[in-house]
Design an enzyme around this catalytic site. Structure first.
Site, PDB file in Angstrom:
ATOM      1  N   LEU A 430      -2.465  -0.099  -7.890  1.00 45.18           N
ATOM      2  CA  LEU A 430      -2.139  -0.506  -6.528  1.00 45.18           C
ATOM      3  C   LEU A 430      -2.922   0.342  -5.532  1.00 45.18           C
ATOM      4  O   LEU A 430      -2.746   1.562  -5.482  1.00 45.18           O
ATOM      5  CB  LEU A 430      -0.632  -0.353  -6.281  1.00 45.18           C
ATOM      6  N   GLU A 431      -3.786  -0.303  -4.769  1.00 46.19           N
ATOM      7  CA  GLU A 431      -4.518   0.357  -3.682  1.00 46.19           C
ATOM      8  C   GLU A 431      -3.722   0.093  -2.407  1.00 46.19           C
ATOM      9  O   GLU A 431      -3.577  -1.048  -1.980  1.00 46.19           O
ATOM     10  CB  GLU A 431      -5.936  -0.214  -3.573  1.00 46.19           C
ATOM     11  N   LEU A 432      -3.205   1.162  -1.777  1.00 46.11           N
ATOM     12  CA  LEU A 432      -2.170   0.983  -0.769  1.00 46.11           C
ATOM     13  C   LEU A 432      -2.562   1.381   0.640  1.00 46.11           C
ATOM     14  O   LEU A 432      -1.754   1.245   1.561  1.00 46.11           O
ATOM     15  CB  LEU A 432      -0.909   1.751  -1.187  1.00 46.11           C
TER      16      LEU A 432
END
Length: 545
Positions: A430-432
């Site tokens: 997950l790139e948040l």
């Protein structure tokens, strides 16, 4: 005549020594008591670095109240965990899975459940953050998720279900040394997300026959932080267990759990990063067969996964490998030269095409056996995020805010693919946040953007699929059977302690099969509903006569 009192000169020094020794013993005892059966693997230096109980008793929310406005240091994260365990008892326990490479910081994990530390017929989900030391928001997001669970257990149905029906593990920092140094790598200049064994190199020529043993060959040469994750994540199943004879059938053996060893494995997981806003799913690397394979394999054999990726890209672009390697890796060697700190923009960014259609997939798309389920899980996170799936706002990923890893760009040696094939765990990356190391003043905003998604993903992955128990029809003993679901060549396993399994799938109807030597194959058809409550599939296996 009054007697002369005895000299008491040496006494204060002795008392001082005793007090110091007693304090040291209490500090170590506190660290061990807060741990688990895995605490014994923590080096002594790491135990000495563990915070004392006295740091968390004055104000029960001393560290929790700071999560909204500042980044806690590595020591303060440990203190927050102790504070949380005390304040939210009996819903949590703290333990360490190892220590960092140079500073010997404990790699702390917080387990949240109504029965923390106990083996139950329930799925396990893990969140891992701060794998890259300069990607920091997860250090706050995961503690804030834990605080939400503590505050809403028994008042919010989602919190109650997560605590009651599963075990959630959060690891706020996998790379404490990198955080201290404000750098991507660990203190040994190793990129931890390029340091795992990679199925594209270690499981050739057939990924479907990839074994956990194949993906543990490079264990001894991996960074200490990566070794700790490998040990923690490897499922224990029939291949490593002792055997016992069935009371009713001497021809059939059922595994007996070894003493003092937890039998769980992780059903699903996610690791938190920064540099974009997207939910990424396997496979992360393109197949290496064909042009560039020899150069890529040679680079991977030397542990340089960036150069391996560069070789594949060079072959694809039909340019000299050394030129591409220099462009992507910033030089040769493992970790010594500058490396890209964010993935490049997608090569297929375009209009409103949907990757649900195979014709819209980028040429580099490398689907796993569970591509549909991975896409479903990634979409679950993206749609619950406040804007990840918004094509207007998230212009880089207009197809719903999700991407196949290799379809974006190749990563070899990553944790996601390793966990899927070695750990039998379905993991997302997950790139948040678009920027790395966002200022602490933005943490509440990032939490608001991700809160619902961080809650939804474990519930969907761990409890929204298929789960059940596998037992012997002759004596009721649990069987660590291999579990298959039609439509996928990827297998998971029932544990040997309770025969429990959990398998993420997207809604639909499936035939579930259990197989184990000496028993007839058992199967059952179940329907997984759209409401994400999941389906239960209990299988009873009959011995072969």
């Amino acid at each position: 005549m009054a007697s002369t009192p005895r000299s008491c000169g040496p006494l204060p020094a002795r008392l001082t020594l005793l007090v110091v020794l007693a304090a040291a013993c209490l500090q170590c005892s506190a660290a061990v008591a807060a741990g688990s059966d895995q605490a014994s693997s923590l080096p002594r230096r790491a135990l000495r670095a563990a915070p004392a109980q006295s740091n968390v008793t004055a104000n029960p929310r001393e560290w929790a109240d700071k999560l909204n406005s500042t980044y806690l240091s590595n020591a303060e994260l440990g203190w927050w965990m102790l504070e949380y365990v005390q304040r939210c008892a009996p819903l949590a326990r703290r333990f360490a899975i190892g220590s960092s490479a140079v500073d010997r910081q404990p790699l702390w994990v917080l387990e949240i459940s109504d029965n923390p530390g106990l083996q139950e017929a329930e799925p396990n989900f893990k969140y891992v953050a701060n794998m890259h030391g300069d990607e920091t928001s997860g250090r706050a997001l995961l503690p804030l998720l834990a605080e939400w669970l503590c505050e809403n257990y028994q008042t919010d149905d989602r919190a109650t279900r997560m605590v009651r029906d599963m075990h959630l593990f959060i690891m706020p920092t996998m790379n404490p040394d990198g955080f201290t140094r404000s750098q991507r790598y660990n203190a040994q200049r190793i990129d931890l997300n390029r340091n795992f064994s990679d199925p594209q190199f270690d499981c050739q020529p057939n990924l479907e026959n990839c074994t956990a043993a194949s993906l543990m060959r490079k264990y001894n040469s991996s960074a200490p932080e990566v070794q700790a994750i490998m040990r923690w994540s490897m499922p224990l199943n029939a291949r490593r267990l002792l055997r016992r004879r069935s009371a009713t059938s001497s021809a059939v053996s059922v595994p007996q759990p070894p003493r003092n060893v937890r039998q769980f494995h992780f059903t699903a997981a996610a690791n938190l990063h920064e540099g974009a806003v997207v939910a990424n799913y396997p496979f992360d690397g393109s197949p290496i067969a064909g042009r560039g394979a020899a150069a890529a394999t040679a680079a991977a054999g030397q542990g340089d996964m960036e150069a391996a990726a560069a070789a594949i890209v060079a072959a694809r672009q039909q340019q000299p490998t050394d030129v591409a390697a220099e462009q992507l890796a910033g030089g040769s060697g493992s970790g010594s030269a500058s490396r890209p700190t964010a993935r490049p923009a997608r090569p297929d960014v375009g209009s409103s095409s949907s990757v649900s259609s195979s014709s819209a997939r980028p040429a580099n798309y490398h689907a796993s056996p569970d591509d549909a389920t991975f896409r479903f899980l990634a979409s679950t996170y993206a749609t619950k995020h406040t804007w990840m799936s918004n094509a207007t706002r998230n212009w880089e990923f207009p197809e719903g805010g999700i991407t196949n890893g290799a379809g974006w760009y190749d990563v070899y040696g990553g944790m996601q693919d390793w966990d899927y094939l070695a750990g039998s765990c379905m993991e997302l990356t997950l790139e948040l946040n678009e920027n790395k190391y966002p200022p602490a003043s933005e943490l509440l905003k990032i939490w608001a953007e991700n809160k619902e998604a961080l809650i939804a993903l474990p519930l969907t992955a761990a409890l929204g699929g298929i789960r059940g128990n596998v037992t012997s029809g002759s004596d009721g003993l649990p069987i660590p059977a291999t579990i298959t679901v039609d439509g996928s060549t990827w297998n998971t396993f029932a544990d040997s302690y309770l025969g429990f399994f959990a398998r993420p799938v997207n809604p639909g109807t499936y035939t579930v099969k259990a197989q184990y030597p000496g028993f007839k194959t058992a199967s059952v058809t179940v329907t997984v509903p759209e409401d994400l409550t999941g389906a239960v599939a209990n299988l009873v296996m009959s011995p072969v006569k």
